[in-house]
Enzyme design. Structure first.
Site, PDB file in Angstrom:
ATOM      1  N   ARG A  10     -13.906  -8.938   1.212  1.00 52.62           N
ATOM      2  CA  ARG A  10     -12.507  -8.180   1.014  1.00 52.62           C
ATOM      3  C   ARG A  10     -11.898 -10.069   0.805  1.00 52.62           C
ATOM      4  NH1 ARG A  10     -10.497  -3.317   0.965  1.00 52.62           N
ATOM      5  NH2 ARG A  10      -8.420  -4.755  -0.377  1.00 52.62           N
ATOM      6  N   ARG A  48       0.667  -1.303   0.171  1.00 53.58           N
ATOM      7  CA  ARG A  48       0.589  -0.032  -0.143  1.00 53.58           C
ATOM      8  C   ARG A  48       1.211   1.422  -0.151  1.00 53.58           C
ATOM      9  NH1 ARG A  48      -5.266   1.251   3.573  1.00 53.58           N
ATOM     10  NH2 ARG A  48      -6.284  -0.392   1.428  1.00 53.58           N
ATOM     11  N   HIS A  66      -7.000   0.789  -6.738  1.00 53.83           N
ATOM     12  CA  HIS A  66      -7.482   0.104  -5.773  1.00 53.83           C
ATOM     13  C   HIS A  66      -8.170  -1.000  -5.837  1.00 53.83           C
ATOM     14  CE1 HIS A  66      -7.703  -1.540  -1.473  1.00 53.83           C
ATOM     15  NE2 HIS A  66      -8.625  -0.619  -1.511  1.00 53.83           N
ATOM     16  N   ASP A  70     -17.394   7.559  -1.917  1.00 47.33           N
ATOM     17  CA  ASP A  70     -15.756   7.195  -0.778  1.00 47.33           C
ATOM     18  C   ASP A  70     -15.735   8.740  -0.403  1.00 47.33           C
ATOM     19  OD1 ASP A  70     -13.464   6.224   0.070  1.00 47.33           O
ATOM     20  OD2 ASP A  70     -12.866   6.478  -2.204  1.00 47.33           O
ATOM     21  N   CYS A  89     -16.388   1.918  -0.349  1.00 45.81           N
ATOM     22  CA  CYS A  89     -15.021   0.780   0.423  1.00 45.81           C
ATOM     23  C   CYS A  89     -14.978   1.016   1.670  1.00 45.81           C
ATOM     24  CB  CYS A  89     -14.080   1.412  -0.683  1.00 45.81           C
ATOM     25  SG  CYS A  89     -13.421   2.663  -0.715  1.00 45.81           S
ATOM     26  N   GLN A  93     -10.130  -3.839  -3.011  1.00 46.98           N
ATOM     27  CA  GLN A  93     -11.025  -3.976  -2.915  1.00 46.98           C
ATOM     28  C   GLN A  93     -12.277  -4.232  -4.105  1.00 46.98           C
ATOM     29  OE1 GLN A  93     -12.234  -1.777   0.142  1.00 46.98           O
ATOM     30  NE2 GLN A  93     -14.059  -2.096  -0.908  1.00 46.98           N
TER      31      GLN A  93
HETATM   32  N1   CP Z   1     -11.506   0.002   2.297  1.00 49.50           N
HETATM   33  C1   CP Z   1     -10.438  -0.386   2.234  1.00 49.50           C
HETATM   34  O1   CP Z   1      -9.223  -0.623   2.136  1.00 49.50           O
HETATM   35  O2   CP Z   1      -9.909  -0.203   3.889  1.00 49.50           O
HETATM   36  P1   CP Z   1      -8.884   0.138   4.905  1.00 49.50           P
HETATM   37  O3   CP Z   1      -7.970   1.594   4.698  1.00 49.50           O
HETATM   38  O4   CP Z   1      -9.180   0.106   5.949  1.00 49.50           O
HETATM   39  O5   CP Z   1      -7.817  -1.138   4.232  1.00 49.50           O
HETATM   40  N1  NVA Z   2      -9.843   6.871  -1.896  1.00 50.55           N
HETATM   41  C1  NVA Z   2      -9.798   6.205  -0.013  1.00 50.55           C
HETATM   42  C2  NVA Z   2      -9.567   4.615  -0.222  1.00 50.55           C
HETATM   43  C3  NVA Z   2      -9.887   4.988   0.889  1.00 50.55           C
HETATM   44  C4  NVA Z   2      -9.693   2.952   1.146  1.00 50.55           C
HETATM   45  C5  NVA Z   2      -7.816   6.700   0.305  1.00 50.55           C
HETATM   46  O1  NVA Z   2      -6.869   6.715  -0.500  1.00 50.55           O
HETATM   47  O2  NVA Z   2      -8.180   7.113   1.032  1.00 50.55           O
END
Ligand code: CP
Ligand code: NVA
Length: 318
Positions: A286, A100, A127, A218, A258, A130
């Site tokens: 997930r 990540r 992502h 989101d 998400c 997800q």
């Molecule tokens: N939806 C998602 O990726 O959540 P987290 O940021 O908690 O991993």
């Molecule tokens: N768009 C959001 C998604 C989190 C799972 C972010 O990148 O923070």
């Protein structure tokens, strides 16, 4: 060949369809094939995470492997060791790297130097894990996605990009409504259209929501954009998913997010907590999708001849 999962369109459509079928099979059968026995998955997380971290850690355990969680702060990454060196070192010890991070380019560089699969656990641009599990969630609720209208209301962000990618592989129409200046990347849109996606990209949330079977949204400010929060609140206010917007959608519309969600911003408390909200099913899926992705990356999965037939031509999942 090393199988990396950095973006949905980087893998063949047939394999993406098979991932959905396999995740469903793993879920329904409560299957835990021990394909990671004796194996280790390194997890480098440069941003916070609850769902992605926990679902990957649990998935690796369920498949018999060991998840090795790392952050920048407690590894040499935080002191500037180049990713390309980290990739080669981790390749000598572990069997997969789940990352990540911020720039998508970092994932590309890791994949270029790693001798083991690299999996995108979220970047600024995409992502994919997800959204693959969101596709499973949509199929579970609407076995005939052909012609189903899916609305994205909010920021043209990483989630929006991966959903646009998915629209090129799965048979729904995607209507995107963002404020001006927050549109999805034109290259992502053009690529999806060239792959056959049915997209409507605009700025009108009501037009996007009209007749929608699923409404996704989101947060207005993603991780890394915290300093823009106040400015974005003003710009995005007309894009809140509320009862009025949901009423424009199909009678059986379902709300998707998400998570984590900011109630009172991108969605009202009423809609978030309503029967139409399937956000916790999304979160559960997930786990099942991470297992399918890990299996695909580390071992490969057999593609059933009729996988695309079943998913792209709308035959219910069994
Ligand atoms: N939806 C998602 O990726 O959540 P987290 O940021 O908690 O991993
Ligand atoms: N768009 C959001 C998604 C989190 C799972 C972010 O990148 O923070």
């Amino acid at each position: 060949m090393v199988r990396h999962f950095l973006r949905i369109p980087d893998i063949p459509r047939l394999e993406a369809a098979q991932l959905v079928l396999r995740a469903r099979q793993l879920k329904k059968g409560k299957l835990r094939p021990q394909i990671l026995a004796g194996k280790t998955a390194a997890m480098i997380f440069e941003k916070s995470s609850t769902r992605t971290r926990v679902s990957f850690e649990v998935a690796v355990r369920h498949l018999g492997g060991y998840p090795l969680f790392m952050t920048q702060a407690d590894s040499q990454l935080g002191r500037g060791e180049p990713l390309k060196d980290t990739a080669r070192v981790l390749s000598r010890y572990t069997d997969a790297i789940i990352v990540r991070t911020f720039e998508q380019q970092k994932l590309v560089e890791l994949a270029q130097y790693a001798a083991i699969p690299v999996i995108n656990a979220l970047s600024d641009s995409y992502h994919p894990c997800q959204v693959m599990s969101d596709v499973l969630t949509m199929f579970e609720n609407e076995p005939d996605l052909r012609g189903a209208r899916v609305a994205w209301i909010g920021d043209g962000n990483n989630m929006c990009h991966s959903l646009i990618n998915a629209a090129a592989y799965f048979p729904f129409t995607l209507a995107v409504a963002t404020p001006e200046g927050y549109e999805p990347d034109a290259g992502v849109v053009a690529e999806a259209e060239s792959l056959g996606a049915r997209l409507e990209i605009g700025h009108d949330p009501e037009a996007a929501a009209k007749g929608a079977r699923f409404i996704h949204t989101d947060v207005w400010a993603s991780m890394g954009q915290e300093s823009e929060q106040a400015g974005r609140e003003a710009v995005f206010a007309p894009y809140q998913v509320d009862a009025r917007l949901m009423a424009l959608a199909a009678d059986n519309v379902q709300f998707m997010h998400c998570l984590p969600a900011h109630r009172g911003e991108e969605v009202t408390e009423e809609i978030f907590e309503s029967k139409a909200s399937i956000v916790f099913d999304q979160a559960e899926n997930r786990l099942h999708m991470q297992k399918a992705i890990l299996e695909w990356a580390l071992q490969g999965i057999d593609v059933e001849e009729d996988a695309v037939e079943r998913l792209v031509n709308h035959i219910p999942l069994s």
